[in-house]
Design a protein around this motif. Structure first.
Motif, mmCIF file in Angstrom:
data_model
loop_
_atom_site.group_PDB
_atom_site.id
_atom_site.type_symbol
_atom_site.label_atom_id
_atom_site.label_comp_id
_atom_site.label_asym_id
_atom_site.label_seq_id
_atom_site.Cartn_x
_atom_site.Cartn_y
_atom_site.Cartn_z
ATOM 1 N N ARG A 227 36.842 30.357 31.644
ATOM 2 C CA ARG A 227 35.470 29.968 31.992
ATOM 3 C C ARG A 227 34.877 30.854 33.090
ATOM 4 N NH1 ARG A 227 35.915 23.269 31.710
ATOM 5 N NH2 ARG A 227 36.944 23.232 29.657
ATOM 6 N N LEU A 228 35.258 32.115 33.044
ATOM 7 C CA LEU A 228 34.697 33.094 33.966
ATOM 8 C C LEU A 228 33.731 33.992 33.195
ATOM 9 C CD1 LEU A 228 37.981 33.997 35.826
ATOM 10 C CD2 LEU A 228 35.975 32.936 36.896
ATOM 11 N N PRO A 229 32.569 34.331 33.748
ATOM 12 C CA PRO A 229 31.586 35.148 33.024
ATOM 13 C C PRO A 229 32.022 36.602 32.942
ATOM 14 C CG PRO A 229 30.834 34.754 35.263
ATOM 15 C CD PRO A 229 32.082 33.927 35.087
ATOM 16 N N PRO A 230 31.535 37.324 31.963
ATOM 17 C CA PRO A 230 31.927 38.731 31.808
ATOM 18 C C PRO A 230 31.677 39.559 33.059
ATOM 19 C CG PRO A 230 30.743 37.966 29.876
ATOM 20 C CD PRO A 230 30.638 36.874 30.887
ATOM 21 N N GLU A 231 30.579 39.262 33.769
ATOM 22 C CA GLU A 231 30.251 40.067 34.952
ATOM 23 C C GLU A 231 31.227 39.864 36.105
ATOM 24 O OE1 GLU A 231 27.495 36.386 35.143
ATOM 25 O OE2 GLU A 231 28.330 37.738 33.605
ATOM 26 N N SER A 232 32.092 38.841 36.004
ATOM 27 C CA SER A 232 33.060 38.610 37.076
ATOM 28 C C SER A 232 34.202 39.620 37.046
ATOM 29 C CB SER A 232 33.634 37.199 36.987
ATOM 30 O OG SER A 232 34.477 37.049 35.855
ATOM 31 N N PHE A 233 34.402 40.269 35.888
ATOM 32 C CA PHE A 233 35.539 41.182 35.773
ATOM 33 C C PHE A 233 35.156 42.567 36.285
ATOM 34 C CE2 PHE A 233 38.804 43.766 33.640
ATOM 35 C CZ PHE A 233 39.920 43.060 34.053
ATOM 36 N N ARG A 234 35.127 42.681 37.564
ATOM 37 C CA ARG A 234 34.868 43.945 38.247
ATOM 38 C C ARG A 234 35.571 43.901 39.601
ATOM 39 N NH1 ARG A 234 29.835 43.624 41.459
ATOM 40 N NH2 ARG A 234 29.173 41.449 41.508
ATOM 41 N N MET A 235 35.631 45.041 40.273
ATOM 42 C CA MET A 235 36.388 45.132 41.516
ATOM 43 C C MET A 235 35.864 44.157 42.570
ATOM 44 S SD MET A 235 37.313 48.526 43.753
ATOM 45 C CE MET A 235 35.626 48.756 44.354
ATOM 46 N N GLU A 236 34.528 43.933 42.567
ATOM 47 C CA GLU A 236 33.936 43.025 43.549
ATOM 48 C C GLU A 236 34.059 41.569 43.118
ATOM 49 O OE1 GLU A 236 32.384 45.538 42.122
ATOM 50 O OE2 GLU A 236 32.379 47.041 43.738
ATOM 51 N N GLY A 237 34.761 41.318 42.015
ATOM 52 C CA GLY A 237 34.933 39.957 41.506
ATOM 53 C C GLY A 237 36.388 39.594 41.355
ATOM 54 N N VAL A 238 36.795 39.251 40.115
ATOM 55 C CA VAL A 238 38.148 38.751 39.892
ATOM 56 C C VAL A 238 39.105 39.831 39.401
ATOM 57 C CG1 VAL A 238 37.177 36.487 39.328
ATOM 58 C CG2 VAL A 238 37.821 38.046 37.477
ATOM 59 N N GLU A 239 38.580 41.026 39.060
ATOM 60 C CA GLU A 239 39.440 42.078 38.528
ATOM 61 C C GLU A 239 40.394 42.605 39.600
ATOM 62 O OE1 GLU A 239 41.001 45.979 37.861
ATOM 63 O OE2 GLU A 239 39.367 45.612 39.277
ATOM 64 N N TYR A 240 41.666 42.778 39.201
ATOM 65 C CA TYR A 240 42.678 43.268 40.136
ATOM 66 C C TYR A 240 43.692 44.106 39.367
ATOM 67 C CZ TYR A 240 46.170 43.115 43.892
ATOM 68 O OH TYR A 240 47.061 43.450 44.894
ATOM 69 N N TYR A 241 43.575 45.440 39.500
ATOM 70 C CA TYR A 241 44.451 46.373 38.783
ATOM 71 C C TYR A 241 44.498 46.073 37.285
ATOM 72 C CZ TYR A 241 45.987 48.032 43.349
ATOM 73 O OH TYR A 241 46.015 48.564 44.624
ATOM 74 N N GLY A 242 43.331 45.850 36.709
ATOM 75 C CA GLY A 242 43.225 45.650 35.276
ATOM 76 C C GLY A 242 43.565 44.255 34.797
ATOM 77 N N ALA A 243 43.856 43.358 35.702
ATOM 78 C CA ALA A 243 44.173 41.974 35.350
ATOM 79 C C ALA A 243 43.228 41.040 36.096
ATOM 80 C CB ALA A 243 45.627 41.665 35.700
ATOM 81 N N ILE A 244 43.397 39.744 35.886
ATOM 82 C CA ILE A 244 42.652 38.736 36.642
ATOM 83 C C ILE A 244 43.536 38.302 37.799
ATOM 84 C CG2 ILE A 244 41.594 36.451 36.582
ATOM 85 C CD1 ILE A 244 41.328 36.858 33.516
ATOM 86 N N GLY A 245 43.050 38.507 39.002
ATOM 87 C CA GLY A 245 43.806 38.145 40.192
ATOM 88 C C GLY A 245 43.234 36.881 40.818
ATOM 89 N N PHE A 246 43.978 35.789 40.753
ATOM 90 C CA PHE A 246 43.476 34.530 41.305
ATOM 91 C C PHE A 246 43.293 34.628 42.822
ATOM 92 C CE2 PHE A 246 44.349 30.931 38.081
ATOM 93 C CZ PHE A 246 44.061 31.757 37.006
ATOM 94 N N LEU A 247 44.349 35.054 43.526
ATOM 95 C CA LEU A 247 44.234 35.147 44.980
ATOM 96 C C LEU A 247 43.217 36.209 45.370
ATOM 97 C CD1 LEU A 247 45.170 34.229 47.771
ATOM 98 C CD2 LEU A 247 46.973 35.960 47.670
ATOM 99 N N LYS A 248 43.251 37.338 44.674
ATOM 100 C CA LYS A 248 42.297 38.403 44.971
ATOM 101 C C LYS A 248 40.863 37.907 44.824
ATOM 102 C CE LYS A 248 39.612 42.102 43.865
ATOM 103 N NZ LYS A 248 38.363 42.164 43.089
ATOM 104 N N ALA A 249 40.586 37.144 43.775
ATOM 105 C CA ALA A 249 39.240 36.624 43.543
ATOM 106 C C ALA A 249 38.803 35.728 44.697
ATOM 107 C CB ALA A 249 39.204 35.838 42.233
ATOM 108 N N GLY A 250 39.697 34.855 45.129
ATOM 109 C CA GLY A 250 39.350 33.966 46.228
ATOM 110 C C GLY A 250 39.079 34.719 47.510
ATOM 111 N N LEU A 251 39.921 35.712 47.811
ATOM 112 C CA LEU A 251 39.740 36.487 49.047
ATOM 113 C C LEU A 251 38.470 37.324 48.995
ATOM 114 C CD1 LEU A 251 43.408 37.705 49.655
ATOM 115 C CD2 LEU A 251 42.267 35.669 50.559
#
Length: 483
Positions: A182-206
């Protein structure tokens, strides 16, 4: 003002516990109440949590929460309200909170903890009839998607805080899950939830929260370096102005040698001699030789490279040659468990190992051991060394993170000034650990100096009083910044 805080976490003592996170999440609501903060906590509806809290009142329901229906029940733990996310398809399992009975991560952990964060975000935006928080406080990666869900909702939201209890655990999952989470396409970028090509939960929160905390001032600095940042150091350096370190405290009602029903004999600073009965009881319970003069070293910890157990194994021959004893309980990496069991067989009556966990035995080790060892290679804060201070077991710790912040080394100047509480060693090597163990054992032979060391530790304030003030101030700052 009275800040209203919704804490979101994957465990909470005494309902469900695998480590220190649960102790902190369980203790904070009561500590914060004294600072005028109302805290309610959301945790997953694990079977043991539901059994402990009872049925509770259903306050929210969802027809489809990542694959099945779910409900939020409200119950009470002491004076605090606890919400459990009842989702049988996600949490009704025989294993632990994160792994099955064989210790393997559940394959759907991404959905299990995205669900926790997503429901937390709904509650933070007014889904509850009687409680709309001013702050959402997410603990560790399991709750860290909550600020992301709030950020991308496009709706008004409360202030958000993420606390890092251990940056080594980050929650990384395949990018193909983005839509299902349930994350929008625009969230998958360095300033969002993207982390080394994956979804990073902790990275997204930080990346997307308003404030970041971790559990000691030194660890807050360490994680901004490549050595300790586990790949997130660049992000944390970029956000350094919102990062702070607040030491953990301990629950003084649970960890109090004067009232502890789990130990053989209660004692306090005025009756310290009674502590010796616990050493006798510990030696008997763990089949160690009955020797009141032996230097008895206690360890209660997960067995892992991080915790430095390989270093302890390397120092055992030297330690045993000096007629010391070791009492260790814990579980973890199989090869470490096997090596400690082999050491127990090699040194009968001198090395005791309990593979598993016993709360009763953990308390008795604190009350009966002469010294308590925490040789971690990195340690965000640590709680066991704080318990040891409280119980008069001199901590021997590596000079990292919260261990460095909480223990005063018994160097010559600190001993002369009468402020030493334990022993530090650096770097985290077997050689440096052996030197610290030798120092400790030498001072142990000087009974007057050792007693002073114990009394210093027992008089140290390791309560939640000061940390609670820091959290309350942080909440108010974050709320003010949002308004």
């Amino acid at each position: 003002m009275t800040p209203r805080v919704l804490a979101v976490a994957s465990e909470m003592s005494p309902l469900v516990k695998t480590g220190g996170l649960a102790d902190i999440v369980g203790a904070l609501p009561g500590a914060l109440a004294g600072e005028g903060v109302e805290t309610r906590t959301l945790i997953p509806g694990y079977p043991e949590a539901l059994a402990a809290l009872g049925a509770g009142e259903t306050v929210l329901s969802f027809d489809d929460l990542f694959g099945g229906p779910a409900w939020v029940h409200a119950g009470r733990l002491g004076a605090s309200i606890v919400y459990t996310l009842v989702a049988p398809h996600l949490y009704a399992r025989e294993g632990g909170p994160y792994t099955n009975e064989n210790g393997v991560d559940y394959p759907d952990n991404a959905f299990r903890f995205a669900a926790l964060a997503w429901v937390g975000a709904q509650m933070a935006q007014g889904a509850l009839a009687d409680f709309t928080p001013d702050v959402l406080h997410a603990h560790d990666w399991q709750a860290a998607l909550a600020p992301a869900y709030l950020h991308y909702s496009g709706r008004p939201r409360p202030a958000t805080i993420v606390t890092i209890h251990n940056i080594a655990f980050q929650g990384q999952f395949a990018k193909e899950l983005l839509t299902e989470l349930r994350l929008p396409p625009e969230s998958f970028r360095m300033e969002g939830v993207e982390y080394y090509g994956a979804i990073g939960f902790l990275k997204a929160g930080l990346q997307l929260c308003d404030r970041i905390t971790t559990v000691s001032p030194s660890y807050a600095q360490e994680i901004e370096t490549p050595e300790f940042g586990m790949g997130l150091d660049g992000l944390l350096r970029a956000r350094a102005d919102v990062v702070s370190g607040i030491l953990n405290g301990v629950d003084e009602d649970v960890w109090n040698p004067a009232t502890d029903e789990r130990i053989e004999a209660t004692y306090d600073a005025a009756t310290l001699s009674a502590r010796a009965k616990n050493k006798v009881a510990l030696q008997k319970r763990m089949h160690l030789d009955a020797d009141p003069e032996a230097f008895l070293l206690g360890v209660v910890s997960r067995m892992s490279w991080q915790k430095g157990h390989d270093m302890l194994l390397a120092t055992l021959p030297s330690l045993m040659a000096r007629h010391a004893q070791l009492a260790l309980i814990g579980t973890g990496e199989r090869h470490l468990e096997e090596n400690f069991l082999a050491a127990r067989d090699a040194y009968p009556g001198r090395v005791a190992v309990w593979v598993g966990y016993s709360e009763d035995l953990a308390h008795l080790i604190q009350a009966g051991a002469d010294a308590f060892l925490v040789p971690s290679r990195f340690e965000p804060c640590g709680l066991t060394q704080l318990y040891a201070l409280r119980y008069g077991a001199a901590p021997i710790v590596s000079r990292v993170g919260g261990l460095k912040d909480t223990i005063v080394d018994s160097n010559e100047m600190a001993l002369q000034a009468g402020v030493a509480t334990g022993f530090q060693f650096s770097p985290p090597t077997a050689e440096a650990l052996d030197i610290a163990l030798r120092r400790a054992q030498e001072i142990f032979r000087d009974k007057d100096t050792w007693r002073k060391l114990q009394l210093n530790g027992m008089s140290t304030d390791v309560s939640w009083r000061h940390p609670a003030k820091r959290y309350a101030a942080l909440y108010r700052e974050a709320i003010a910044a949002r308004s």
